[in-house]
Design a protein around this motif. Structure first.
Motif, PDB file in Angstrom:
ATOM      1  N   PRO A 156       0.823  -1.336  -0.112  1.00 19.45           N
ATOM      2  CA  PRO A 156       0.042  -0.027   0.047  1.00 19.45           C
ATOM      3  C   PRO A 156       0.899   1.429  -0.022  1.00 19.45           C
ATOM      4  CG  PRO A 156       0.093  -0.771   2.122  1.00 19.45           C
ATOM      5  CD  PRO A 156       0.810  -1.692   1.548  1.00 19.45           C
ATOM      6  N   ALA A 157       0.295   2.407  -0.397  1.00 25.39           N
ATOM      7  CA  ALA A 157       1.005   3.528  -0.271  1.00 25.39           C
ATOM      8  C   ALA A 157       0.814   4.125   0.934  1.00 25.39           C
ATOM      9  CB  ALA A 157       0.416   4.633  -1.539  1.00 25.39           C
ATOM     10  N   LEU A 158      -0.272   3.978   1.663  1.00 28.21           N
ATOM     11  CA  LEU A 158      -0.662   4.397   3.009  1.00 28.21           C
ATOM     12  C   LEU A 158      -0.766   3.528   3.805  1.00 28.21           C
ATOM     13  CD1 LEU A 158      -1.416   6.913   4.789  1.00 28.21           C
ATOM     14  CD2 LEU A 158      -3.535   6.618   3.887  1.00 28.21           C
ATOM     15  N   LEU A 159      -0.125   3.307   5.289  1.00 26.90           N
ATOM     16  CA  LEU A 159      -0.102   2.628   6.132  1.00 26.90           C
ATOM     17  C   LEU A 159      -1.137   3.232   7.401  1.00 26.90           C
ATOM     18  CD1 LEU A 159       0.461  -0.327   7.565  1.00 26.90           C
ATOM     19  CD2 LEU A 159       2.421   0.444   8.030  1.00 26.90           C
ATOM     20  N   LEU A 160      -2.093   2.835   7.921  1.00 31.11           N
ATOM     21  CA  LEU A 160      -2.941   3.275   8.999  1.00 31.11           C
ATOM     22  C   LEU A 160      -2.629   2.461  10.115  1.00 31.11           C
ATOM     23  CD1 LEU A 160      -6.246   4.419   7.049  1.00 31.11           C
ATOM     24  CD2 LEU A 160      -4.285   5.746   7.516  1.00 31.11           C
ATOM     25  N   ALA A 161      -2.791   3.034  11.622  1.00 27.20           N
ATOM     26  CA  ALA A 161      -2.682   2.202  12.596  1.00 27.20           C
ATOM     27  C   ALA A 161      -3.396   2.787  13.635  1.00 27.20           C
ATOM     28  CB  ALA A 161      -0.974   2.200  13.063  1.00 27.20           C
ATOM     29  N   ASP A 162      -4.470   2.161  14.116  1.00 22.10           N
ATOM     30  CA  ASP A 162      -5.241   2.666  15.276  1.00 22.10           C
ATOM     31  C   ASP A 162      -4.921   2.163  16.685  1.00 22.10           C
ATOM     32  OD1 ASP A 162      -7.097   4.022  16.602  1.00 22.10           O
ATOM     33  OD2 ASP A 162      -8.973   2.906  15.670  1.00 22.10           O
ATOM     34  N   GLU A 163      -4.233   2.682  17.371  1.00 24.35           N
ATOM     35  CA  GLU A 163      -3.790   2.285  18.570  1.00 24.35           C
ATOM     36  C   GLU A 163      -3.119   1.168  18.734  1.00 24.35           C
ATOM     37  OE1 GLU A 163      -3.873   4.325  21.288  1.00 24.35           O
ATOM     38  OE2 GLU A 163      -5.607   5.746  21.223  1.00 24.35           O
ATOM     39  N   PRO A 164      -2.169   0.902  17.933  1.00 25.18           N
ATOM     40  CA  PRO A 164      -1.570  -0.288  17.516  1.00 25.18           C
ATOM     41  C   PRO A 164      -0.810  -0.957  18.740  1.00 25.18           C
ATOM     42  CG  PRO A 164       0.062   1.317  16.661  1.00 25.18           C
ATOM     43  CD  PRO A 164      -1.576   2.178  16.928  1.00 25.18           C
ATOM     44  N   THR A 165      -0.361  -0.055  19.800  1.00 23.36           N
ATOM     45  CA  THR A 165       0.276  -0.495  20.764  1.00 23.36           C
ATOM     46  C   THR A 165      -0.227  -0.519  22.167  1.00 23.36           C
ATOM     47  OG1 THR A 165       1.188   1.607  21.507  1.00 23.36           O
ATOM     48  CG2 THR A 165       2.472   0.291  19.653  1.00 23.36           C
ATOM     49  N   GLY A 166      -1.625  -0.163  21.934  1.00 21.39           N
ATOM     50  CA  GLY A 166      -2.532   0.035  23.255  1.00 21.39           C
ATOM     51  C   GLY A 166      -2.908  -1.285  23.944  1.00 21.39           C
ATOM     52  N   ALA A 167      -2.862  -2.198  23.422  1.00 25.49           N
ATOM     53  CA  ALA A 167      -3.156  -3.761  24.189  1.00 25.49           C
ATOM     54  C   ALA A 167      -1.876  -4.235  24.480  1.00 25.49           C
ATOM     55  CB  ALA A 167      -3.961  -4.534  23.242  1.00 25.49           C
ATOM     56  N   LEU A 168      -0.553  -3.562  24.483  1.00 25.77           N
ATOM     57  CA  LEU A 168       0.588  -4.508  24.601  1.00 25.77           C
ATOM     58  C   LEU A 168       1.254  -3.819  26.013  1.00 25.77           C
ATOM     59  CD1 LEU A 168       2.024  -3.966  21.171  1.00 25.77           C
ATOM     60  CD2 LEU A 168       0.761  -6.212  22.045  1.00 25.77           C
ATOM     61  N   ASP A 169       2.036  -4.760  26.491  1.00 23.37           N
ATOM     62  CA  ASP A 169       2.864  -4.258  27.643  1.00 23.37           C
ATOM     63  C   ASP A 169       3.936  -3.368  27.307  1.00 23.37           C
ATOM     64  OD1 ASP A 169       5.490  -6.171  27.168  1.00 23.37           O
ATOM     65  OD2 ASP A 169       4.188  -7.660  27.110  1.00 23.37           O
ATOM     66  N   ALA A 171       7.456  -3.641  27.294  1.00 23.19           N
ATOM     67  CA  ALA A 171       8.277  -4.007  26.448  1.00 23.19           C
ATOM     68  C   ALA A 171       8.137  -4.232  25.139  1.00 23.19           C
ATOM     69  CB  ALA A 171       8.802  -5.213  27.124  1.00 23.19           C
ATOM     70  N   THR A 172       6.754  -4.862  24.586  1.00 21.24           N
ATOM     71  CA  THR A 172       6.292  -5.472  23.647  1.00 21.24           C
ATOM     72  C   THR A 172       5.880  -4.054  22.674  1.00 21.24           C
ATOM     73  OG1 THR A 172       5.436  -7.265  24.675  1.00 21.24           O
ATOM     74  CG2 THR A 172       4.644  -6.883  22.492  1.00 21.24           C
ATOM     75  N   ARG A 173       5.325  -3.074  23.592  1.00 24.17           N
ATOM     76  CA  ARG A 173       4.971  -1.857  22.766  1.00 24.17           C
ATOM     77  C   ARG A 173       6.093  -1.227  22.059  1.00 24.17           C
ATOM     78  NH1 ARG A 173       4.038   2.721  27.140  1.00 24.17           N
ATOM     79  NH2 ARG A 173       6.281   2.330  26.926  1.00 24.17           N
ATOM     80  N   GLU A 174       7.438  -1.279  22.796  1.00 24.83           N
ATOM     81  CA  GLU A 174       8.394  -0.631  22.126  1.00 24.83           C
ATOM     82  C   GLU A 174       8.893  -1.404  20.899  1.00 24.83           C
ATOM     83  OE1 GLU A 174       9.935   2.187  23.071  1.00 24.83           O
ATOM     84  OE2 GLU A 174       8.093   2.374  24.506  1.00 24.83           O
ATOM     85  N   LYS A 175       8.700  -2.675  20.941  1.00 18.75           N
ATOM     86  CA  LYS A 175       9.480  -3.528  19.745  1.00 18.75           C
ATOM     87  C   LYS A 175       8.551  -3.453  18.520  1.00 18.75           C
ATOM     88  CE  LYS A 175      11.582  -7.118  22.599  1.00 18.75           C
ATOM     89  NZ  LYS A 175      11.356  -8.423  22.926  1.00 18.75           N
ATOM     90  N   VAL A 176       6.978  -3.158  18.848  1.00 16.13           N
ATOM     91  CA  VAL A 176       5.993  -3.112  17.638  1.00 16.13           C
ATOM     92  C   VAL A 176       6.140  -1.618  17.074  1.00 16.13           C
ATOM     93  CG1 VAL A 176       3.702  -2.816  17.418  1.00 16.13           C
ATOM     94  CG2 VAL A 176       4.465  -4.828  18.477  1.00 16.13           C
ATOM     95  N   ALA A 177       6.387  -0.546  18.074  1.00 10.81           N
ATOM     96  CA  ALA A 177       6.600   0.673  17.739  1.00 10.81           C
ATOM     97  C   ALA A 177       7.945   0.945  16.860  1.00 10.81           C
ATOM     98  CB  ALA A 177       6.680   1.642  18.713  1.00 10.81           C
ATOM     99  N   ASP A 178       9.076   0.135  17.245  1.00  9.10           N
ATOM    100  CA  ASP A 178      10.024   0.106  16.339  1.00  9.10           C
ATOM    101  C   ASP A 178       9.968  -0.299  15.063  1.00  9.10           C
ATOM    102  OD1 ASP A 178      11.893   0.965  18.362  1.00  9.10           O
ATOM    103  OD2 ASP A 178      12.618  -0.873  19.070  1.00  9.10           O
ATOM    104  N   ILE A 179       9.195  -1.395  14.741  1.00  6.10           N
ATOM    105  CA  ILE A 179       8.724  -2.033  13.619  1.00  6.10           C
ATOM    106  C   ILE A 179       7.995  -1.190  12.771  1.00  6.10           C
ATOM    107  CG2 ILE A 179       7.521  -3.882  12.429  1.00  6.10           C
ATOM    108  CD1 ILE A 179       8.352  -5.641  14.774  1.00  6.10           C
TER     109      ILE A 179
END
Length: 221
Positions: A156-169, A171-179
Motif C-alpha cells: 500500500p501507499a498508505l499504512l494506517l494504525a489505530d492504537e497499535p500498541t494500546g493492548a501491549l505491555d 516492552a512489547t510496545r517498544e518493539k512493535v513501535a520500532d517496527i
C-alpha cells in the motif's frame, strides 16, 4: 510525493462538529502521529480516510485519487490496493495460521495464490513472526507483527494504525513501535498512527493533536 491529502474536511454527527476544515498532508516515506482526548474524533478521521465514513465536506485524496468519487466495488478495490490497516487488537482470524491470515489479504485483492503466499511468507520472515498452526498460538507482539505484515502485503501507499500498541505491555510496545516507524523508509509508504501514548507519538516525523475539529502541532494546546 503525497500519499494522503485531506483538504477542508468537515464532519458532524448528532449535531456535534468533529472536523472543521481539517487539513492533513502525508508524504511517502514519512510518518504522522495523531493524539487527542477520548471522543475527539481520531478513529473517525481514520474511517474518513478509509472511505468508511462520508464527510459532510472537503476532500480526501489517497495516492492521488479523491475517494469521495468512488463507490461500492471501486472504493473497496482502491482501499485494498492502496491502504493497509493495523488495528489495536490485530483483528486476525484466530483459526488461521499467520501465513494464511496475511496471504488472505492478498488473495482478496486479486493476487494469484502462489504470489500471495510467497509475499506473505517473505513479510512474516522479515518481521520475525514464527511459524504457527493458528494465530492464537502467537504472543501479543507476534500477532501485531502479523497484522503489520497483513497490512503491507498489497504494497500500500498508505499504512494506517489505530492504537497499535494500546493492548501491549511496555516492552512489547517498544518493539512493535520500532517496527511500525521503520515501515515508511523500508517499504516506501506513508504511515499515519492514531495513539493515546505520547511516547509512541514522539517517534513520528510529525506529531499532531486533534482538538476542536482541527489538527495542530502536539503541545501547542
Amino acid at each position: 510525493m503525497s500519499v494522503l491529502t485531506v483538504r477542508k474536511l468537515d464532519y458532524q454527527i448528532a449535531g456535534r462538529v468533529l472536523f472543521k476544515s481539517l487539513e492533513l498532508e502525508l508524504a511517502s516515506g514519512s510518518s504522522v502521529a495523531i493524539t487527542g482526548s477520548s471522543g475527539s474524533g481520531k478513529s473517525t478521521l481514520l474511517s474518513c480516510v478509509m472511505g468508511l465514513i462520508r464527510p459532510t465536506g472537503g476532500t480526501v485524496h489517497i495516492d492521488g485519487t479523491d475517494i469521495a468519487g468512488l463507490r461500492g466495488a471501486a472504493l473497496a478495490r482502491h482501499r485494498s490496493t492502496h491502504i493497509g490497516m493495523v488495528f489495536q487488537f490485530g483483528e486476525l482470524l484466530p483459526e488461521l495460521s499467520p501465513l494464511d491470515n496475511v496471504a488472505l489479504a492478498a488473495l482478496l485483492a486479486g493476487t494469484d495464490r502462489r504470489t500471495a503466499y510467497n509475499k506473505a511468507e517473505e513479510l512474516l520472515s522479515d518481521l520475525g513472526v514464527p511459524d504457527a498452526d493458528s494465530s492464537e498460538e502467537l504472543s501479543g507482539g507476534e500477532r501485531q507483527r502479523t497484522a503489520v505484515a497483513r497490512a503491507l502485503v498489497n504494497a500500500p501507499a498508505l499504512l494506517l494504525a489505530d492504537e497499535p500498541t494500546g493492548a501491549l505491555d511496555s516492552a512489547t510496545r517498544e518493539k512493535v513501535a520500532d517496527i511500525l516507524f521503520a515501515m515508511p523508509d523500508r517499504y516506501a509508504c506513508g504511515l499515519l498512527v492514531v495513539t493515546h501514548d505520547p511516547a509512541v507519538a514522539a517517534r513520528a516525523d510529525r506529531a499532531l493533536t486533534l482538538a476542536d475539529g482541527v489538527l495542530v502541532p502536539a503541545g501547542s494546546r
